[in-house]
Motif scaffolding. Structure first.
Motif, PDB file in Angstrom:
ATOM      1  N   PRO A 117      85.300 -45.189 -56.350  1.00  0.00           N
ATOM      2  CA  PRO A 117      84.233 -45.377 -55.356  1.00  0.00           C
ATOM      3  C   PRO A 117      83.681 -46.801 -55.336  1.00  0.00           C
ATOM      4  CG  PRO A 117      83.883 -43.354 -56.561  1.00  0.00           C
ATOM      5  CD  PRO A 117      85.074 -44.006 -57.181  1.00  0.00           C
ATOM      6  N   GLU A 118      83.449 -47.405 -56.507  1.00  0.00           N
ATOM      7  CA  GLU A 118      82.829 -48.744 -56.474  1.00  0.00           C
ATOM      8  C   GLU A 118      83.747 -49.787 -55.846  1.00  0.00           C
ATOM      9  OE1 GLU A 118      83.789 -47.251 -59.252  1.00  0.00           O
ATOM     10  OE2 GLU A 118      84.359 -48.660 -60.830  1.00  0.00           O
ATOM     11  N   LEU A 119      85.057 -49.492 -55.819  1.00  0.00           N
ATOM     12  CA  LEU A 119      85.981 -50.438 -55.181  1.00  0.00           C
ATOM     13  C   LEU A 119      86.066 -50.178 -53.679  1.00  0.00           C
ATOM     14  CD1 LEU A 119      88.869 -50.554 -57.814  1.00  0.00           C
ATOM     15  CD2 LEU A 119      87.077 -52.247 -57.437  1.00  0.00           C
ATOM     16  N   ILE A 120      86.144 -48.917 -53.310  1.00  0.00           N
ATOM     17  CA  ILE A 120      86.271 -48.621 -51.873  1.00  0.00           C
ATOM     18  C   ILE A 120      84.987 -49.021 -51.134  1.00  0.00           C
ATOM     19  CG2 ILE A 120      85.581 -46.162 -51.792  1.00  0.00           C
ATOM     20  CD1 ILE A 120      88.357 -46.095 -50.032  1.00  0.00           C
ATOM     21  N   HIS A 121      83.879 -48.998 -51.853  1.00  0.00           N
ATOM     22  CA  HIS A 121      82.611 -49.377 -51.208  1.00  0.00           C
ATOM     23  C   HIS A 121      82.465 -50.897 -51.049  1.00  0.00           C
ATOM     24  CE1 HIS A 121      80.803 -45.526 -50.465  1.00  0.00           C
ATOM     25  NE2 HIS A 121      81.348 -45.116 -51.590  1.00  0.00           N
ATOM     26  N   LEU A 122      83.475 -51.649 -51.465  1.00  0.00           N
ATOM     27  CA  LEU A 122      83.474 -53.093 -51.183  1.00  0.00           C
ATOM     28  C   LEU A 122      83.849 -53.345 -49.715  1.00  0.00           C
ATOM     29  CD1 LEU A 122      85.261 -54.456 -54.383  1.00  0.00           C
ATOM     30  CD2 LEU A 122      82.837 -54.644 -53.815  1.00  0.00           C
ATOM     31  N   PHE A 123      84.369 -52.310 -49.036  1.00  0.00           N
ATOM     32  CA  PHE A 123      84.775 -52.465 -47.633  1.00  0.00           C
ATOM     33  C   PHE A 123      83.778 -51.746 -46.742  1.00  0.00           C
ATOM     34  CE2 PHE A 123      88.508 -52.588 -50.296  1.00  0.00           C
ATOM     35  CZ  PHE A 123      89.220 -53.665 -49.797  1.00  0.00           C
ATOM     36  N   ASP A 124      83.643 -52.247 -45.475  1.00  0.00           N
ATOM     37  CA  ASP A 124      82.762 -51.469 -44.602  1.00  0.00           C
ATOM     38  C   ASP A 124      83.562 -50.378 -43.892  1.00  0.00           C
ATOM     39  OD1 ASP A 124      83.618 -52.312 -41.977  1.00  0.00           O
ATOM     40  OD2 ASP A 124      82.621 -54.239 -42.370  1.00  0.00           O
ATOM     41  N   ARG A 125      82.834 -49.362 -43.446  1.00  0.00           N
ATOM     42  CA  ARG A 125      83.503 -48.183 -42.917  1.00  0.00           C
ATOM     43  C   ARG A 125      84.373 -48.510 -41.700  1.00  0.00           C
ATOM     44  NH1 ARG A 125      84.093 -43.873 -39.857  1.00  0.00           N
ATOM     45  NH2 ARG A 125      84.164 -41.822 -40.842  1.00  0.00           N
ATOM     46  N   GLY A 126      83.865 -49.450 -40.878  1.00  0.00           N
ATOM     47  CA  GLY A 126      84.607 -49.834 -39.675  1.00  0.00           C
ATOM     48  C   GLY A 126      86.001 -50.321 -40.034  1.00  0.00           C
ATOM     49  N   GLU A 127      86.086 -51.128 -41.060  1.00  0.00           N
ATOM     50  CA  GLU A 127      87.398 -51.641 -41.462  1.00  0.00           C
ATOM     51  C   GLU A 127      88.255 -50.515 -42.052  1.00  0.00           C
ATOM     52  OE1 GLU A 127      87.425 -54.917 -44.251  1.00  0.00           O
ATOM     53  OE2 GLU A 127      89.565 -55.239 -43.860  1.00  0.00           O
ATOM     54  N   LEU A 128      87.646 -49.685 -42.898  1.00  0.00           N
ATOM     55  CA  LEU A 128      88.414 -48.611 -43.532  1.00  0.00           C
ATOM     56  C   LEU A 128      88.998 -47.662 -42.493  1.00  0.00           C
ATOM     57  CD1 LEU A 128      86.121 -47.746 -46.576  1.00  0.00           C
ATOM     58  CD2 LEU A 128      88.317 -48.949 -46.625  1.00  0.00           C
ATOM     59  N   SER A 129      88.249 -47.465 -41.397  1.00  0.00           N
ATOM     60  CA  SER A 129      88.717 -46.490 -40.396  1.00  0.00           C
ATOM     61  C   SER A 129      90.031 -46.935 -39.760  1.00  0.00           C
ATOM     62  CB  SER A 129      87.640 -46.264 -39.332  1.00  0.00           C
ATOM     63  OG  SER A 129      87.484 -47.458 -38.596  1.00  0.00           O
ATOM     64  N   LYS A 130      90.380 -48.228 -39.908  1.00  0.00           N
ATOM     65  CA  LYS A 130      91.667 -48.687 -39.352  1.00  0.00           C
ATOM     66  C   LYS A 130      92.831 -48.330 -40.262  1.00  0.00           C
ATOM     67  CE  LYS A 130      89.302 -52.574 -37.274  1.00  0.00           C
ATOM     68  NZ  LYS A 130      88.826 -53.912 -37.612  1.00  0.00           N
ATOM     69  N   TYR A 131      92.543 -47.994 -41.502  1.00  0.00           N
ATOM     70  CA  TYR A 131      93.624 -47.753 -42.460  1.00  0.00           C
ATOM     71  C   TYR A 131      93.672 -46.314 -42.984  1.00  0.00           C
ATOM     72  CZ  TYR A 131      93.766 -52.886 -42.905  1.00  0.00           C
ATOM     73  OH  TYR A 131      93.867 -54.230 -42.659  1.00  0.00           O
ATOM     74  N   LEU A 132      92.496 -45.720 -43.235  1.00  0.00           N
ATOM     75  CA  LEU A 132      92.477 -44.478 -44.017  1.00  0.00           C
ATOM     76  C   LEU A 132      92.705 -43.237 -43.165  1.00  0.00           C
ATOM     77  CD1 LEU A 132      89.520 -45.018 -46.544  1.00  0.00           C
ATOM     78  CD2 LEU A 132      91.808 -46.003 -46.539  1.00  0.00           C
ATOM     79  N   THR A 133      93.092 -42.140 -43.830  1.00  0.00           N
ATOM     80  CA  THR A 133      93.242 -40.857 -43.135  1.00  0.00           C
ATOM     81  C   THR A 133      91.844 -40.277 -42.882  1.00  0.00           C
ATOM     82  OG1 THR A 133      93.270 -39.666 -45.219  1.00  0.00           O
ATOM     83  CG2 THR A 133      95.407 -40.316 -44.338  1.00  0.00           C
ATOM     84  N   GLU A 134      91.794 -39.287 -41.983  1.00  0.00           N
ATOM     85  CA  GLU A 134      90.512 -38.626 -41.700  1.00  0.00           C
ATOM     86  C   GLU A 134      89.907 -38.049 -42.983  1.00  0.00           C
ATOM     87  OE1 GLU A 134      88.535 -38.554 -39.109  1.00  0.00           O
ATOM     88  OE2 GLU A 134      89.945 -39.925 -38.137  1.00  0.00           O
ATOM     89  N   GLY A 135      90.769 -37.429 -43.795  1.00  0.00           N
ATOM     90  CA  GLY A 135      90.307 -36.820 -45.049  1.00  0.00           C
ATOM     91  C   GLY A 135      89.669 -37.858 -45.964  1.00  0.00           C
ATOM     92  N   GLU A 136      90.313 -39.001 -46.054  1.00  0.00           N
ATOM     93  CA  GLU A 136      89.784 -40.054 -46.926  1.00  0.00           C
ATOM     94  C   GLU A 136      88.449 -40.570 -46.394  1.00  0.00           C
ATOM     95  OE1 GLU A 136      93.357 -42.580 -48.867  1.00  0.00           O
ATOM     96  OE2 GLU A 136      93.424 -42.482 -46.693  1.00  0.00           O
ATOM     97  N   LEU A 137      88.360 -40.662 -45.055  1.00  0.00           N
ATOM     98  CA  LEU A 137      87.097 -41.145 -44.475  1.00  0.00           C
ATOM     99  C   LEU A 137      85.967 -40.153 -44.728  1.00  0.00           C
ATOM    100  CD1 LEU A 137      88.369 -42.724 -41.140  1.00  0.00           C
ATOM    101  CD2 LEU A 137      87.244 -43.922 -43.027  1.00  0.00           C
ATOM    102  N   THR A 138      86.310 -38.865 -44.651  1.00  0.00           N
ATOM    103  CA  THR A 138      85.294 -37.840 -44.930  1.00  0.00           C
ATOM    104  C   THR A 138      84.812 -37.978 -46.375  1.00  0.00           C
ATOM    105  OG1 THR A 138      86.478 -36.416 -43.419  1.00  0.00           O
ATOM    106  CG2 THR A 138      84.832 -35.343 -44.789  1.00  0.00           C
TER     107      THR A 138
END
Ligand code: FAD
Length: 632
Positions: free
Chosen positions: A604-625
């Motif tokens: 979590p502390e690493l994934i939270h280095l990115f903003d959600r907008g950017e993550l939504s371009k890469y991650l699956t729906e499940g991961e975003l949830t």
């Protein structure tokens, strides 16, 4: 057995004398181990010595906003989130320390006006981050590591009366086989290139640091010894490879004259202000900024040019996008008829920087073009095009230790031969820092492994005999396939059918042709004897190139998406589903097997280095949830 075999005993055998191998050897020796360093080429001649641009480390010398978190983010973005996150984290955190440590070994980096290590811009790095020595950084790195080894040997001479007591270098020696005791490493078998005599190094731990695979392609920046030996040795010993579909085609290799096609033109040319233009004189990279990077890259030439002097208030030029994006853009310009006469495009620094600046910052490039192409880069643009440069895939390792995964113990890998760190695409400068960080770790953990074993493994004599027979086979066939013709045919298959842009039908065709080549390679023959016989050497390298190429082609067919160094014309977009999958290659007998393996989940502390907008371009729906659920 009638063959004479020279035998040695060590604690750790390091195969490869580039940056990764030397750093691993130093660490194992510092841990008190007896270490052998094996180098297929002359000692000091490795890819590392050819590295031009620099080593990426978030020291914050050129911009104090830089830190490991920003470097980690850039590396994950560059790899399109397929990187082993733990390796990217260790790399970003430890790279500065490894660079400063090199200074204590005697390295002399270029300096900032206030005396700190100078750092330059490179594609995909948010801040100037590459510690460098002009455009000859690799030379300084190797010089320094060799100097450290010599100083350790001098210590050993004082203590034991013998320079080689705890580190011995076997130069111009090729390892052809790893030997096992059950599933444990027991040693390495090879030959001296000059005499053709055999050598057996018994040791409970082996560190693979053999570099890349580029010689399976005709147009490549890699030199003759990069035939995927370490990758193949690992496979045959029961280890696994990952990400083999991802090959980096560097956007800027020389295209003219034909004899030097593929030789690298460093990214520093763009980092220092050079721009790419097509035959119509258009600076075309603005047309190729993908959505995932749009926020970070300039939209106009004016903004891009302002960035060089005011990076805090302007966005980066699109020439500094990650390499996969730039290589694809160049490929497309040429395909659409806007290329140069020699089939490349123009890289222009002459019209943008003074002759003095160019000669000071890029001395090797100046001489390279003057001597090889009769082009004065302070006056004329260079003609360049993509060249096979780096393999992101490699030995699947445990991130902290570099221990090879699969069914083998005592095997470690570091540097370009290992996989995972760079995901689907490596950022420039991240290899030199990778090999320092993970070279050190592999040496340290190999030494710890040796400390932990109760009984030394034994080398089965039948396996030594089999290694001798396999090595001599090409010399004992009176008639058979010519190794040079086989290499050409292999390069044609890989370049034409498994190159920058890939298609299902062509990949299927490649696999059929590789199967045919496999039968021909089994019949390879070389004339002459064992004394320095390059035809024989190539004959032995071919089976390595072949098995590694099979892994690449198979994985490229399987991965139905485009990401980083893998572009499928029939699946042009990135797919969130494929982002969670690593393709793992292993050997079942002599058959290449491919399996899907889930990517580890980022902490979590690493994934939270990115903003959600950017993550939504890469991650699956499940991961975003999951991400949303973890926001506190
Ligand atoms: P290498 O340095 O490639 O060394 C491999 C060693 O293994 C060699 O000693 C070789 O002889 C030995 N070996 C191979 N097979 C065998 C065998 N069977 N038996 C015994 N020995 C064997 N990266 C950056 O980060 N920054 C840059 O500016 C940069 N510029 C580059 C410029 C060029 C022209 C090239 C080609 C690469 C560049 N790279 C750069 C990439 C980087 O240099 C390499 O990825 C890196 O040096 C690999 O280091 P390594 O220690 O893993 O292997």
């Amino acid at each position: 057995m009638t063959e004479r075999i020279e035998r040695h005993h060590y604690d750790v055998v390091v195969i490869g004398a580039g940056g990764a191998g030397l750093r691993a050897a130093i660490e194992a020796r510092l841990a008190g181990k007896r270490v052998a360093i094996i180098s297929k080429s002359l000692f000091g001649k490795a890819h590392t010595v050819m590295a031009e641009g620099g080593a990426a480390a978030a020291m914050g010398n050129a911009n104090s906003r830089d830190n490991w978190q920003v470097h980690f983010r850039d590396t994950m973005r560059g790899g399109k989130f397929l990187n082993n996150f733990r390796m990217a984290e260790l790399h970003a955190k430890e790279a500065p320390e490894r660079i400063w440590e090199l200074e204590t070994y005697g390295a002399l980096f270029d300096r900032t006006p206030d005396g700190k290590i100078s750092q330059r811009n490179f594609g995909g790095h948010e801040y100037p981050r590459l510690a460098h020595v002009g455009d000859r950084t690799g030379l300084e790195l190797i010089r320094t590591l060799q100097q450290k080894i010599v100083s350790l040997q001098q210590d050993d001479k004082r203590e034991f009366g013998d320079y080689d007591a705890r580190i011995k270098v076997f130069a111009e020696t090729t390892i052809t086989e790893l030997l096992l005791d059950g599933d444990r490493i027991a040693g390495a078998f090879g030959y001296y290139r000059e005499s053709g005599e055999f050598v057996l190094l018994q040791a409970p731990a082996v560190v693979l640091a053999t570099g890349g695979v580029g010689r399976s392609y005709k147009v490549t920046s890699n030199s003759w010894e990069y035939t995927g030996d370490g990758h193949a040795l690992a496979l045959r010993a029961g280890a696994t490879l990952i990400n083999m579909e991802f090959l980096q085609f560097h956007p800027t290799g020389m295209v003219w004259p034909p004899s030097v096609k593929g030789i690298l033109v460093t990214e520093s040319v763009r980092g220092d202000g050079g721009v790419l233009k097509n035959s119509e004189g258009k600076r075309f990279m603005f047309d190729y900024v993908p959505d995932v990077f749009r926020k970070q890259y300039a939209e106009t030439e004016e903004e891009a040019d302002r960035w060089y002097t005011d990076p805090d208030n302007n966005r980066r030029p699109p020439e500094l996008l990650p390499r996969d994006e730039v290589a694809r853009a160049i490929n497309n310009e040429v395909k659409e008829g806007r290329g140069t006469p020699a089939g490349g495009i123009y890289l222009d620094i002459a019209s943008r920087r003074s002759a003095d600046y160019i000669q000071k910052r890029l001395p090797s490039m100046y001489h390279q073009f003057k001597e090889l192409a009769d082009v004065d880069i302070t006056k004329e643009p260079m003609e360049i095009g993509p060249t096979c440069h780096y393999v992101m895939g490699g030995v699947e390792v445990e991130p902290d230790s570099g221990a090879a995964m699969g069914h083998v113990q005592g095997l470690f890998a570091a540097g370009e031969v290992s996989g995972g760190m760079h995901g689907s695409n490596r950022l420039g400068g991240n290899s030199l820092s990778d090999l320092l960080v993970f070279g050190k770790r592999a040496g340290e953990y190999a030494a710890r492994y040796v400390d932990g074993i109760e009984k030394r493994p034994a080398v089965p004599s039948a396996d030594v005999e089999a290694a001798v027979d396999a090595a001599l086979a090409p010399l004992q066939r009176d008639t058979g396939e010519n190794p040079y013709k086989l290499q050409q045919d292999l390069q044609a298959v890989m370049g034409d059918l498994v190159g920058i842009i890939r298609r299902k039908g062509e990949l299927e065709d490649a696999l059929v042709r590789l199967a045919e080549l496999r039968e021909r390679v089994a019949k390879v023959s070389s004339a002459g004897g064992r004394r320095y016989n390059p035809g024989w050497h190539l004959a032995l390298d071919l089976r390595n190139m072949l098995v590694v190429s099979e892994c690449t082609a198979k994985a490229a067919l399987e991965r139905e998406e485009s990401r980083g160094g893998h572009t499928r014309e029939d699946f042009p977009a990135m797919s969130a589903k494929w982002r969670t999958v690593n393709l793992v290659c292993s050997l079942d007998g002599d058959k290449v097997r491919l399996e899907h393996k889930p990517l580890p989940t980022m902490r979590p502390e690493l994934i939270h280095l990115f903003d959600r907008g950017e993550l939504s371009k890469y991650l699956t729906e499940g991961e975003l949830t999951d991400f949303d659920g973890s926001v506190t």
